[in-house]
Motif scaffolding. Structure first.
Motif, PDB file in Angstrom:
ATOM      1  N   MET A  13      -1.693  -1.131  -6.237  1.00  0.00           N
ATOM      2  CA  MET A  13      -0.646  -0.108  -6.271  1.00  0.00           C
ATOM      3  C   MET A  13      -1.264   1.245  -5.918  1.00  0.00           C
ATOM      4  O   MET A  13      -2.285   1.636  -6.496  1.00  0.00           O
ATOM      5  CB  MET A  13      -0.028  -0.054  -7.668  1.00  0.00           C
ATOM      6  N   TYR A  14      -0.640   1.935  -4.962  1.00  0.00           N
ATOM      7  CA  TYR A  14      -1.123   3.280  -4.644  1.00  0.00           C
ATOM      8  C   TYR A  14       0.000   4.118  -4.031  1.00  0.00           C
ATOM      9  O   TYR A  14       0.916   3.589  -3.393  1.00  0.00           O
ATOM     10  CB  TYR A  14      -2.341   3.243  -3.710  1.00  0.00           C
ATOM     11  N   VAL A  15      -0.100   5.425  -4.236  1.00  0.00           N
ATOM     12  CA  VAL A  15       0.901   6.358  -3.724  1.00  0.00           C
ATOM     13  C   VAL A  15       0.558   6.718  -2.282  1.00  0.00           C
ATOM     14  O   VAL A  15      -0.585   7.091  -1.979  1.00  0.00           O
ATOM     15  CB  VAL A  15       0.947   7.645  -4.585  1.00  0.00           C
ATOM     16  N   LYS A  16       1.530   6.631  -1.394  1.00  0.00           N
ATOM     17  CA  LYS A  16       1.312   6.994   0.011  1.00  0.00           C
ATOM     18  C   LYS A  16       1.611   8.477   0.257  1.00  0.00           C
ATOM     19  O   LYS A  16       0.832   9.183   0.879  1.00  0.00           O
ATOM     20  CB  LYS A  16       2.183   6.134   0.928  1.00  0.00           C
ATOM     21  N   LYS A  17       2.745   8.920  -0.249  1.00  0.00           N
ATOM     22  CA  LYS A  17       3.087  10.344  -0.051  1.00  0.00           C
ATOM     23  C   LYS A  17       4.109  10.780  -1.092  1.00  0.00           C
ATOM     24  O   LYS A  17       4.781   9.955  -1.727  1.00  0.00           O
ATOM     25  CB  LYS A  17       3.640  10.578   1.357  1.00  0.00           C
ATOM     26  N   ILE A  18       4.213  12.088  -1.243  1.00  0.00           N
ATOM     27  CA  ILE A  18       5.203  12.652  -2.153  1.00  0.00           C
ATOM     28  C   ILE A  18       5.836  13.876  -1.510  1.00  0.00           C
ATOM     29  O   ILE A  18       5.171  14.636  -0.791  1.00  0.00           O
ATOM     30  CB  ILE A  18       4.553  13.011  -3.521  1.00  0.00           C
ATOM     31  N   GLU A  19       7.123  14.021  -1.728  1.00  0.00           N
ATOM     32  CA  GLU A  19       7.858  15.186  -1.238  1.00  0.00           C
ATOM     33  C   GLU A  19       8.496  15.887  -2.431  1.00  0.00           C
ATOM     34  O   GLU A  19       9.185  15.258  -3.241  1.00  0.00           O
ATOM     35  CB  GLU A  19       8.945  14.763  -0.238  1.00  0.00           C
TER      36      GLU A  19
END
Length: 348
Positions: free
Chosen positions: A1-7
């Motif tokens: 599990m990992y975060v790709k991007k955030i807005e």
């Protein structure tokens, strides 16, 4: 599990912010009060729906705006590259709207079952030395993230406890109604106690080896669950009722439990140095990561908010060695030599 991007939109001091992340180590660099913590706070909100800084929703909305938005895309299953999007709309004057893959969800339980994160922040150092509520919250928060039954029973317990305390504040006490509430509260409490005992046993087994390594094989820790009620829960409530009526509050129960953390045979609350406190909390957080990974078969992301620079080099090296295969977010004011290959995000 990992975060790709955030807005982020109108979230704290970020009017419009879009950030892409590396699947391993992300250093969020910047001077103090520039909004580094706000970024990792938004990531963690996607786990719980609430801020790890105990902020009210109103505080998350920038200035005179009526709402703010967090939109985060993350990979849930790395083997099959399954990507999901969490979209949280935070309002001043109405209920927040949470969507997963554009589908509105009903409650925070559904959110917690999707994205897992563990945070180590300066506030966590208070777990060792301050009041029992800090240690209960530490255990409760993690159990809520991994155990839906625990979350639901704890929520119901708190509602019944609030109702019971309101009854105790009345001049005329309805004993029959208190009997009903006592049965309801005892039923939930017994489930919660069992879950806490199981989790603390697991936490003990996992954290002891981690701490031994982090401390340079010098220290051993042990966690002891201190129940407020030992024995029959319902009878204890009934036997203490006169005191409850006198003081107009529920004096016994799981809301009074504590967790004792022992280091090298001594109570850490009295004897642990600042360095030992950091090592203990770091060990417990890494243990939580391992437990989530084992129970959920997914690795959570790990957030270190403004604490990495305060660890000595031995502890930093041990941390890097232990956490090689998960996504890490570190907020800091300076470049760290231990992470020369990290993805650097500069906040101006």
């Amino acid at each position: 599990m990992y975060v790709k991007k955030i807005e982020l939109r109108n979230f704290r001091n970020h009017i419009e912010k879009k950030i892409e992340f590396d699947k391993k180590i992300n250093l969020i660099l910047g001077e103090n009060a520039k909004g580094k913590t706000n970024i990792v706070e938004a990531i963690n909100i996607c786990s719980y729906g609430k801020s790890f800084r105990n902020a009210k929703d109103l505080e998350l909305i920038n200035l005179d705006n009526e709402n703010s938005n967090i939109k985060m895309s993350y990979v849930y299953d790395e083997i099959y590259d399954v990507e999901k999007i969490i979209d949280i709309e935070i309002y001043k004057n109405q209920k927040n709207i949470i969507k997963i893959d554009n589908k509105k969800i009903k409650n925070y339980v559904q959110l917690m079952e999707n994205f897992y994160s563990v945070v180590f922040a300066p506030e966590d150092l208070k777990i060792i030395k301050e009041d029992p509520i800090k240690r209960r919250t530490f255990i409760d928060k993690e159990l809520c993230q991994i155990d839906k039954k625990y979350f639901l029973n704890l929520r119901e317990y708190r509602k019944i406890l609030k109702n019971r305390n309101n009854i105790l504040k009345n001049e005329k006490i309805d004993s029959n109604f208190l009997d009903i509430l006592d049965e309801q509260i005892a039923k939930r409490a017994e489930i919660i106690i069992k879950k806490r005992e199981e989790y603390i046993k697991l936490l003990n087994n996992v954290s002891k080896d981690i701490h031994y390594k982090i401390s340079g094989e010098k220290e051993k820790i042990y966690i002891e669950y201190q129940k407020n009620i030992n024995g029959d829960y319902l009878n204890s409530l009934k036997n203490n009722r006169n005191n409850d009526i006198k003081y107009k509050t529920t004096g016994l129960g799981i809301h009074k439990d504590d967790i004792k953390i022992i280091i090298n045979g001594k109570d850490s609350r009295k004897y642990a140095s600042q360095g030992q406190q950091r090592s203990i909390i770091l060990s417990l957080k890494i243990a939580q990561i391992n437990i989530i990974t084992k129970l959920k078969e997914e690795k959570p992301v790990f957030i270190l908010d403004d604490v990495f620079s305060e660890l000595d080099n031995n502890r930093k090296k041990a941390l890097v060695d232990i956490l090689q295969d998960i996504q890490i977010f570190i907020t800091t004011t300076q470049q760290e030599e231990f992470f020369d290959k990290s993805h650097i995000i500069e906040i101006e």
